[in-house]
Design an enzyme around this catalytic site. Structure first.
Site, PDB file in Angstrom:
ATOM      1  N   GLU A 163      -2.092   5.473   0.351  1.00 27.02           N
ATOM      2  CA  GLU A 163      -1.153   5.008   1.382  1.00 27.02           C
ATOM      3  C   GLU A 163      -0.799   6.142   2.352  1.00 27.02           C
ATOM      4  OE1 GLU A 163       0.903   2.096   2.323  1.00 27.02           O
ATOM      5  OE2 GLU A 163      -0.915   1.241   1.490  1.00 27.02           O
TER       6      GLU A 163
ATOM      7  N   SER B 283      -1.216   9.209  -3.130  1.00 26.49           N
ATOM      8  CA  SER B 283      -1.685   7.838  -2.896  1.00 26.49           C
ATOM      9  C   SER B 283      -2.502   7.730  -1.612  1.00 26.49           C
ATOM     10  CB  SER B 283      -0.460   6.929  -2.780  1.00 26.49           C
ATOM     11  OG  SER B 283      -0.817   5.709  -2.183  1.00 26.49           O
TER      12      SER B 283
ATOM     13  N   TYR C 224       7.401   4.471   1.731  1.00 23.70           N
ATOM     14  CA  TYR C 224       6.647   4.830   0.522  1.00 23.70           C
ATOM     15  C   TYR C 224       5.566   5.877   0.856  1.00 23.70           C
ATOM     16  CZ  TYR C 224       3.272   4.591  -3.234  1.00 23.70           C
ATOM     17  OH  TYR C 224       2.404   4.942  -4.228  1.00 23.70           O
TER      18      TYR C 224
HETATM   19  O1  G4F Z   1      -0.958  -5.003  -3.754  1.00 24.58           O
HETATM   20  P1  G4F Z   1      -0.194  -4.384  -2.646  1.00 24.58           P
HETATM   21  O2  G4F Z   1       1.264  -4.617  -2.631  1.00 24.58           O
HETATM   22  O3  G4F Z   1      -0.572  -2.840  -2.679  1.00 24.58           O
HETATM   23  P2  G4F Z   1      -0.478  -1.677  -1.580  1.00 24.58           P
HETATM   24  O4  G4F Z   1       0.590  -1.932  -0.596  1.00 24.58           O
HETATM   25  O5  G4F Z   1      -1.844  -1.461  -1.019  1.00 24.58           O
HETATM   26  O6  G4F Z   1      -0.041  -0.425  -2.462  1.00 24.58           O
HETATM   27  C1  G4F Z   1      -0.592  -0.170  -3.753  1.00 24.58           C
HETATM   28  O7  G4F Z   1      -1.650   0.748  -3.648  1.00 24.58           O
HETATM   29  C2  G4F Z   1      -1.269   2.060  -3.198  1.00 24.58           C
HETATM   30  C3  G4F Z   1      -2.545   2.909  -3.157  1.00 24.58           C
HETATM   31  O8  G4F Z   1      -3.210   2.664  -1.958  1.00 24.58           O
HETATM   32  C4  G4F Z   1      -0.240   2.638  -4.148  1.00 24.58           C
HETATM   33  F1  G4F Z   1       0.110   3.874  -3.723  1.00 24.58           F
HETATM   34  C5  G4F Z   1       0.977   1.726  -4.179  1.00 24.58           C
HETATM   35  O9  G4F Z   1       1.945   2.228  -5.090  1.00 24.58           O
HETATM   36  C6  G4F Z   1       0.521   0.352  -4.645  1.00 24.58           C
HETATM   37  O10 G4F Z   1       0.055   0.472  -5.968  1.00 24.58           O
HETATM   38  O11 G4F Z   1      -0.782  -4.895  -1.239  1.00 24.58           O
HETATM   39  C7  G4F Z   1      -2.153  -4.828  -0.932  1.00 24.58           C
HETATM   40  C8  G4F Z   1      -2.420  -5.548   0.383  1.00 24.58           C
HETATM   41  C9  G4F Z   1      -1.496  -5.144   1.529  1.00 24.58           C
HETATM   42  O12 G4F Z   1      -2.255  -4.985   2.696  1.00 24.58           O
HETATM   43  C10 G4F Z   1      -0.559  -6.331   1.692  1.00 24.58           C
HETATM   44  O13 G4F Z   1      -0.076  -6.537   3.014  1.00 24.58           O
HETATM   45  O14 G4F Z   1      -2.211  -6.946   0.177  1.00 24.58           O
HETATM   46  C11 G4F Z   1      -1.510  -7.453   1.291  1.00 24.58           C
HETATM   47  N1  G4F Z   1      -0.790  -8.671   0.883  1.00 24.58           N
HETATM   48  C12 G4F Z   1      -0.986  -9.904   1.438  1.00 24.58           C
HETATM   49  N2  G4F Z   1      -0.149 -10.787   0.884  1.00 24.58           N
HETATM   50  C13 G4F Z   1       0.184  -8.749  -0.035  1.00 24.58           C
HETATM   51  C14 G4F Z   1       0.587 -10.107  -0.050  1.00 24.58           C
HETATM   52  N3  G4F Z   1       0.712  -7.840  -0.862  1.00 24.58           N
HETATM   53  C15 G4F Z   1       1.685  -8.249  -1.737  1.00 24.58           C
HETATM   54  N4  G4F Z   1       2.212  -7.344  -2.592  1.00 24.58           N
HETATM   55  N5  G4F Z   1       2.123  -9.552  -1.766  1.00 24.58           N
HETATM   56  C16 G4F Z   1       1.618 -10.523  -0.938  1.00 24.58           C
HETATM   57  O15 G4F Z   1       2.038 -11.669  -0.957  1.00 24.58           O
END
Ligand code: G4F
Length: 324
Positions: free
Chosen positions: A129, A127, A151
């Protein structure tokens, strides 16, 4: 007939990959938890249309004997290890189970591969990440890792295990360093689907606002369907190698909101609020990949861009929530 074994087949990527491989004439086998088989309506919804075309085998990634039996039974030609606790935010709440499931699960899969199907080809879902607090922008296969969550740490361990099985035992084992990839099948806890589903619910008066965390985080987003094609391409090579797969564009969460709400004729500023409780203890501020190696060696290119991805997700959720 070639046989493919997929862990994590009930997830977004697993379902698109199963479709792709079935379409290419593979026998597709999926490892699923017994609870998933017992609760088909909820846990198998992404696979419902494939249920008579693939074989699902109950198993547990956390014990080697369970995988031993499955590998012995299937004798796969290609192995796609996608299963993981993949929600970054949750990994701060439960570091122990994230590390346990993700690291041991990968180790047991690799070990069963080496012992029972050493001439097969193995794909590990690494990933972006792993880059975490990025050392350079854009990132490529040579960029050092600096994970920011349990993670991310578990994925670095899986990456190193996979590379070491390749180098130590001469196995065909590869890492796909995939950037964020989304779709109409994305889980609702990830930010893109949280946004697209709320756009639809707000449009139909089922919600009046959307609470998010950090709107300034930047991600390199693509469509899962494009990314599973890259997984398959990596296993069709003569030599095992690791590849970055990305869109080579980065956008903020705010931009995603702006476009998603505008598709439904709404202004995100009237509905989106940023709440401290959704911030992470350590954030990955910016991800932007460079996938020139995959373009050159695999001949891979994404077909669905940022705008089209958002449109597909929002339109699908507008349809889904119409009758609720
Ligand atoms: O959609 P996210 O939860 O994805 P994240 O953390 O980037 O991880 C995903 O991508 C990775 C590959 O780079 C994978 F390995 C992993 O398994 C997963 O699929 O969050 C994306 C961004 C973050 O910066 C987070 O802080 O969105 C920001 N965010 C802002 N508000 C939020 C929120 N994320 C989530 N989930 N929920 C919110 O309310």
């Amino acid at each position: 007939m070639k046989k493919a074994l997929i862990s994590g087949i009930t997830g977004q990527d697993g379902s698109y990959l199963a479709e792709l491989l079935h379409g290419k004439g593979y026998g597709v086998y999926g490892i699923v938890r017994r609870v998933a088989l017992e609760d088909q309506a909820n846990r198998m919804n992404r696979l419902a249309h494939l249920s008579d075309k693939i074989r699902l085998i109950p198993g547990c990634l956390e014990t080697y004997p369970s995988l031993y039996k499955i590998f012995n039974q299937v004798q796969p030609d290609e192995i796609y290890h996608l299963a993981a606790q993949s929600y970054v935010s949750y990994s701060f709440e439960d570091e122990f189970s994230t590390l346990n499931t993700n690291i041991n699960g990968t180790h047991f899969m690799l070990s069963a591969f080496k012992d029972l199907a050493p001439s097969a080809k193995f794909y590990f879902a690494a990933s972006s990440e792993m880059f975490g607090k990025v050392h350079e922008v854009p990132q490529n296969e040579s960029t050092p890792f600096h994970p920011r969550s349990a993670y991310g740490i578990s994925k670095v361990a899986g990456f190193d295990l996979t590379r070491n099985y390749r180098e130590a035992y001469g196995l065909f084992a590869v890492n796909g360093i995939l950037y964020n990839h989304e779709s109409e099948r994305r889980g609702f806890e990830f930010v893109t689907r949280k946004i697209s589903s709320h756009v639809a619910m707000i449009k139909y008066g089922l919600r009046d606002r959307l609470e998010l965390g950090n709107l300034d985080a930047k991600r390199d987003w693509g469509h899962s369907k494009d990314y599973v094609r890259a997984m398959w391409m990596m296993l069709q090579q003569e030599k095992p190698d690791d590849f970055v797969i990305c869109s080579e564009e980065t956008h903020t969460v705010r931009e995603f909101c702006e476009r998603a709400f505008s598709i439904a004729g709404l202004d995100y500023r009237n509905y989106v609020v940023s709440k401290p409780e959704f911030y992470r203890p350590a954030e990955v501020d910016i991800l932007l990949g460079n996938c020139s190696k995959a373009k050159k060696i695999l001949g891979w290119r994404p077909e669905i861009g940022f705008d089209m991805l958002i449109e597909m997700m929002v339109k699908s959720d507008l349809e889904r929530f119409k009758s609720k």
